[in-house]
Enzyme design. Structure first.
Site, PDB file in Angstrom:
ATOM      1  N   ARG A 175       0.752  -1.148   0.113  1.00 56.72           N
ATOM      2  CA  ARG A 175       0.006   0.055  -0.034  1.00 56.72           C
ATOM      3  C   ARG A 175       0.859   1.286  -0.038  1.00 56.72           C
ATOM      4  NH1 ARG A 175      -3.443  -2.559   4.467  1.00 56.72           N
ATOM      5  NH2 ARG A 175      -1.633  -3.890   4.349  1.00 56.72           N
ATOM      6  N   GLU A 200       5.588  -9.125  15.124  1.00 58.75           N
ATOM      7  CA  GLU A 200       4.870  -9.540  16.234  1.00 58.75           C
ATOM      8  C   GLU A 200       5.519 -10.857  16.705  1.00 58.75           C
ATOM      9  OE1 GLU A 200       0.674  -9.193  16.153  1.00 58.75           O
ATOM     10  OE2 GLU A 200       0.692  -9.430  18.173  1.00 58.75           O
TER      11      GLU A 200
HETATM   12  P1  AMP Z   1       4.344  -2.574  11.997  1.00 58.97           P
HETATM   13  O1  AMP Z   1       5.455  -2.980  11.496  1.00 58.97           O
HETATM   14  O2  AMP Z   1       3.851  -3.033  13.168  1.00 58.97           O
HETATM   15  O3  AMP Z   1       4.339  -0.929  12.120  1.00 58.97           O
HETATM   16  O4  AMP Z   1       3.145  -2.784  10.943  1.00 58.97           O
HETATM   17  C1  AMP Z   1       3.041  -1.896   9.795  1.00 58.97           C
HETATM   18  C2  AMP Z   1       2.678  -2.812   8.535  1.00 58.97           C
HETATM   19  O5  AMP Z   1       1.396  -3.766   8.939  1.00 58.97           O
HETATM   20  C3  AMP Z   1       1.893  -1.796   7.559  1.00 58.97           C
HETATM   21  O6  AMP Z   1       2.592  -2.219   6.142  1.00 58.97           O
HETATM   22  C4  AMP Z   1       0.470  -2.067   7.723  1.00 58.97           C
HETATM   23  O7  AMP Z   1       0.022  -1.759   6.536  1.00 58.97           O
HETATM   24  C5  AMP Z   1       0.215  -3.242   8.380  1.00 58.97           C
HETATM   25  N1  AMP Z   1      -0.690  -3.317   9.461  1.00 58.97           N
HETATM   26  C6  AMP Z   1      -0.228  -3.439  10.707  1.00 58.97           C
HETATM   27  N2  AMP Z   1      -1.414  -3.529  11.574  1.00 58.97           N
HETATM   28  C7  AMP Z   1      -2.491  -3.087  10.826  1.00 58.97           C
HETATM   29  C8  AMP Z   1      -3.864  -2.815  10.874  1.00 58.97           C
HETATM   30  N3  AMP Z   1      -4.536  -2.844  12.126  1.00 58.97           N
HETATM   31  N4  AMP Z   1      -4.580  -2.789   9.976  1.00 58.97           N
HETATM   32  C9  AMP Z   1      -4.191  -2.521   8.643  1.00 58.97           C
HETATM   33  N5  AMP Z   1      -2.849  -2.652   8.272  1.00 58.97           N
HETATM   34  C10 AMP Z   1      -2.113  -2.909   9.272  1.00 58.97           C
END
Ligand code: AMP
Length: 184
Positions: A67, A104
């Site tokens: 995205r 995670e």
């Molecule tokens: P992070 O590495 O934990 O910051 O996760 C970010 C990535 O995971 C991004 O590319 C987001 O598109 C996706 N992502 C994580 N949580 C969500 C959520 N609740 N809704 C949509 N996309 C998410």
């Protein structure tokens, strides 16, 4: 924030669709396809995200798969910069630099073409959403490894309870987000 800006953010937030328990129970998936599908919201989101850098020299926008490609491409056009894709391991055709980043549970690897950035170039990092910040942290390290100056990181959505934006700021990178949702 003035009343106009508050109305704008309210409208933008209303254009994001929330899908409970996707892709697994307990996750509130913030679906930006509804924002992208609305011409006014899409344009306003891009305009607002780039606002602080209007008029400053940006060499490249780096977008995180997938995205981040859509939003990053539109931002690159707006600031008249090049666009650089950051992808999951094994997707790019030329020689790559790679960086592992925290998920995670476990780790994954992101890659970028080795010649995508010239040392010293001013780069804005873009994705749709920042949660734990693991992906963005990996991307900042990857960009810095190639000599980029990471001027800022932009996300439409921040999930502040997960601490990602704070983590990226602590790396010395200014973070711009347009809206927040509680939880994860
Ligand atoms: P992070 O590495 O934990 O910051 O996760 C970010 C990535 O995971 C991004 O590319 C987001 O598109 C996706 N992502 C994580 N949580 C969500 C959520 N609740 N809704 C949509 N996309 C998410």
């Amino acid at each position: 924030m003035n009343a106009l800006a508050q109305d704008l953010i309210h409208d933008l937030k209303a254009s994001v669709r929330t899908i409970p328990d996707y892709p697994k129970p307990g996750i509130m998936f913030r679906d930006i396809t509804t924002l992208l599908g609305d011409p006014r919201s899409f344009r306003r989101a891009i305009d607002e995200l780039v606002h602080p850098w209007a008029g400053s020299k940006i060499d490249k926008v780096a977008g995180i798969e997938a995205r981040g490609f859509i939003i990053g491409g539109a931002i690159a056009h707006q600031v008249s910069s090049g666009f650089v894709p950051i992808r999951k391991k094994g997707k790019l055709p030329h020689a790559c630099v790679s960086m592992s980043y925290a998920l995670e549970y476990g780790t994954d690897i992101i890659e970028m073409h080795v010649d995508a950035i010239t040392p010293g170039e001013r780069v804005i990092l873009v994705d749709d959403l920042i949660a734990t910040g693991g992906t963005a942290e990996g991307a900042v390290k990857l960009l810095r490894q190639t000599g980029a100056e990471v001027v800022a990181a932009c996300f439409i959505i921040d999930l502040p309870d997960l601490g990602g934006a704070a983590k990226i700021r602590s790396m010395g990178v200014p973070v711009r987000t347009l809206m927040e949702f509680g939880g994860h």
